[in-house]
Design a protein around this motif. Sequence first.
Motif, PDB file in Angstrom:
ATOM      1  N   ARG A  71      10.922  49.453  20.232  1.00 52.55           N
ATOM      2  CA  ARG A  71      10.469  50.838  20.045  1.00 52.55           C
ATOM      3  C   ARG A  71      11.015  51.692  21.182  1.00 52.55           C
ATOM      4  O   ARG A  71      10.306  52.063  22.116  1.00 52.55           O
ATOM      5  N   LEU A  83       5.811  51.159  13.306  1.00 48.14           N
ATOM      6  CA  LEU A  83       4.983  49.961  13.440  1.00 48.14           C
ATOM      7  C   LEU A  83       5.670  48.719  12.918  1.00 48.14           C
ATOM      8  O   LEU A  83       5.278  47.594  13.276  1.00 48.14           O
ATOM      9  N   GLN A 140       5.096  56.554  10.314  1.00 44.49           N
ATOM     10  CA  GLN A 140       4.249  55.602  11.034  1.00 44.49           C
ATOM     11  C   GLN A 140       4.644  54.168  10.717  1.00 44.49           C
ATOM     12  O   GLN A 140       4.763  53.325  11.614  1.00 44.49           O
ATOM     13  N   ASP A 141       4.886  53.877   9.445  1.00 45.34           N
ATOM     14  CA  ASP A 141       5.300  52.521   9.057  1.00 45.34           C
ATOM     15  C   ASP A 141       6.641  52.146   9.686  1.00 45.34           C
ATOM     16  O   ASP A 141       6.854  50.987  10.078  1.00 45.34           O
ATOM     17  N   ALA A 151      -1.296  56.011  16.341  1.00 53.45           N
ATOM     18  CA  ALA A 151      -0.267  54.973  16.203  1.00 53.45           C
ATOM     19  C   ALA A 151       0.867  55.193  17.195  1.00 53.45           C
ATOM     20  O   ALA A 151       1.483  54.233  17.682  1.00 53.45           O
ATOM     21  N   GLY A 186       0.866  53.511  20.846  1.00 54.09           N
ATOM     22  CA  GLY A 186       0.982  52.065  21.012  1.00 54.09           C
ATOM     23  C   GLY A 186       2.074  51.695  21.988  1.00 54.09           C
ATOM     24  O   GLY A 186       2.784  52.563  22.519  1.00 54.09           O
TER      25      GLY A 186
END
Length: 537
Positions: free
Chosen positions: A488, A481, A477-478, A519, A522
Motif C-alpha cells: 500500500r 484493502l 476501498q476494495d 479504511a 489502516g
Amino acid sequence: MSDPPRKETDIARRIRAHGLARGHSPVEIAREIHDQCGPLFGTSAVKAHRLAHGVALSDIVAQVRALFELDGKPEPKLGETLLSAYESGYKRPGPEYLHYLCAVYRVEPVQLGFANLCVCGRPHAAPVAVSGGGDVRAPEPEPLVGNVVARPERRRWLPVGRGESGRAENPASIDVGEEDIVLRRTLLQLLAGAGVAVDGQFLGAVDGLRRKMDDTLVNATVSPTMLDQWEETTLGYGQIYQATPSLRMLCDVLLDFSEVRRMCDMRQPVELQERLCGIAARLSALSGLIMINLGDHRLARSFFRTARTAADETGDRKLRAWVTVREALVPMYYGDPREALHLARKAQDLAGRDPSVAAAMGPAVEARALGMLALRGRGDAGPGARRALARGRSVFERLTNEDTNDLVFGFTDRQMTFYEGDTFTNLGDHKQGDEVLSRALTLYAPSDRVDLTLVKLDRALCKLNAGNADGALVTAQDAILDLPPEHRSDILMHRARQIGAEVKVRHGKMPALDAFNEAMTGPWVKSPATSDPSTEV
C-alpha cells in the motif's frame, strides 16, 4: 603415458587432490581450478569453489537449507537447477541466497564472481580449515537485536588492490559508506519480516548515495562480462518491479546502484564507460519511479536528474527520451499536469521518428496530462488528448516484442490500455473509460500490483462520474484493502483519498464516506513527505 584428462570434473579433481596434498586451502584450490578450467570450459568462480570442496550440487543445496533452518527461516526454494543456473551464469543470486552461498564457502561475493557486497556487511572468511570431505560449516551468526545484527562493525574499506596477476588481493576491501550500512540494515529487517519506518536517516542515505553518483559521473577498469551481468540484473528488475514491495525493491536497487557508482570512480575506456553510464541511468530512473510510489516527489526528481546526467554521457537518444518520459510521471501524480505535458513532448522530440518505447509512451503520457487539464476546465485539451492517444497507439503497434514485454524499461499493451482508459475517464467519457479499463484489468497479472490498483481506482472514478458515489467508494476501498500492507504505497493511498475527497465535494457527508475514511487509516507504507494519514478526506 596416458592422455591427460579432458573433462572439467577430472581436471578439477586432479587439481584438488594435488592442492590438498600440498596443504592448500579451498580458496586457493578454487582459484587454481578457475584459472585452469575457466579458459577451457568456461568454469565460473562459484562453480570452481564447489569443485574445490569436492561436493555435488545437492550437498551445497542441503547446506544452504540447513543454514536457513538454523536461522529459523522457512525452507528456501533453492534447488539443484537454480544453483546450476548460478554456476553457468544464466542467473544471478539475490542478496539472501548470495549471503548463504558465501557462508557455505566461507568467502566474499567477489570471490564467487559477483561484484556485490554481501547484504550482511560482514566478512565470511575464517581461519578454520575445511575438511577434505567437503564439510563446510558457516560462521557463527552474531546476536540479533530487533532483527538487526547487533553492534555492526562500521568500516571504511579501501579500494580493491590488485597484484601482478590482476586478481583482487583483498576482496573485502571495497568502499562501503554509511549509506550502504543503512540500506543493508533496512533490507535485513525486511527479510526478517520486521516493520520498517521510512525515516529521515533512511531517506538521507538514499539521497547521499544519489549525490555520490552525481560526483563520480564527472570523474578502474571493468570487464565487458561484468557489464553484461549488470545489464541483465538491471533489466531483471523490470520483471519484478510491481510484484515486489516498494521499500524492499528500493533497497535491492540501491545496493546495486552503489556497486555501479564504485565502478564509475575512475574513468573507463569509452565504450565501457558508456555502458556503465547506461546502467547507472536505468537504475537511477528506477529508483525515481520507486520514490514516486513511496510519495517522495523531491527525491524522485533528484534521481531523475541523476539519470539524465548519466544518460547524457551515453549519447543514446532513446535512453534519454525514456528517462524524460518516465520523469513526466512525477508531476503527473504529484505536481502540475502542464509540466508533465512539457516533459512528454520533450521525450517525443528526443525519441525522433523511429519507433521506440519513449516514442509510444510519450503521446500516451501527453494524453493523460491533457485529460487532467480538461478535467480542470481547459477547453482545447479534450480533442488534443484523443489525437495524442491515436498517435501513441499507432507507434505502439510498431514496437518489437522486446519493447512491449517490460513494465519498466518497455511499454506494454496493458499499460497502453490503462493510459487510454485513464484519459477517457478524465475527459468525462465514463462509459468508454470503464470499458477500456475493464479490458486493462484482464491484461494485468495479479502480481502487477501498482498499475492493477490504479486501474481499479480509475474504475471507481468512472462510477463517481456516472453518479454512483456509493459504488465508487466501495470499489476504491476494495482496491486498497485487497493489497497486503507492504504494497500500500503512497501513490495508491494518495489516489484513493482523492476519490474520497471528490465524493465529499459532490455529495457532502454520507455514511459510506465514514467507512471509507476509516479504511484509509489502516497500515500502509508511510513516507515523511506524506501528510497525516489519519486526516479525513
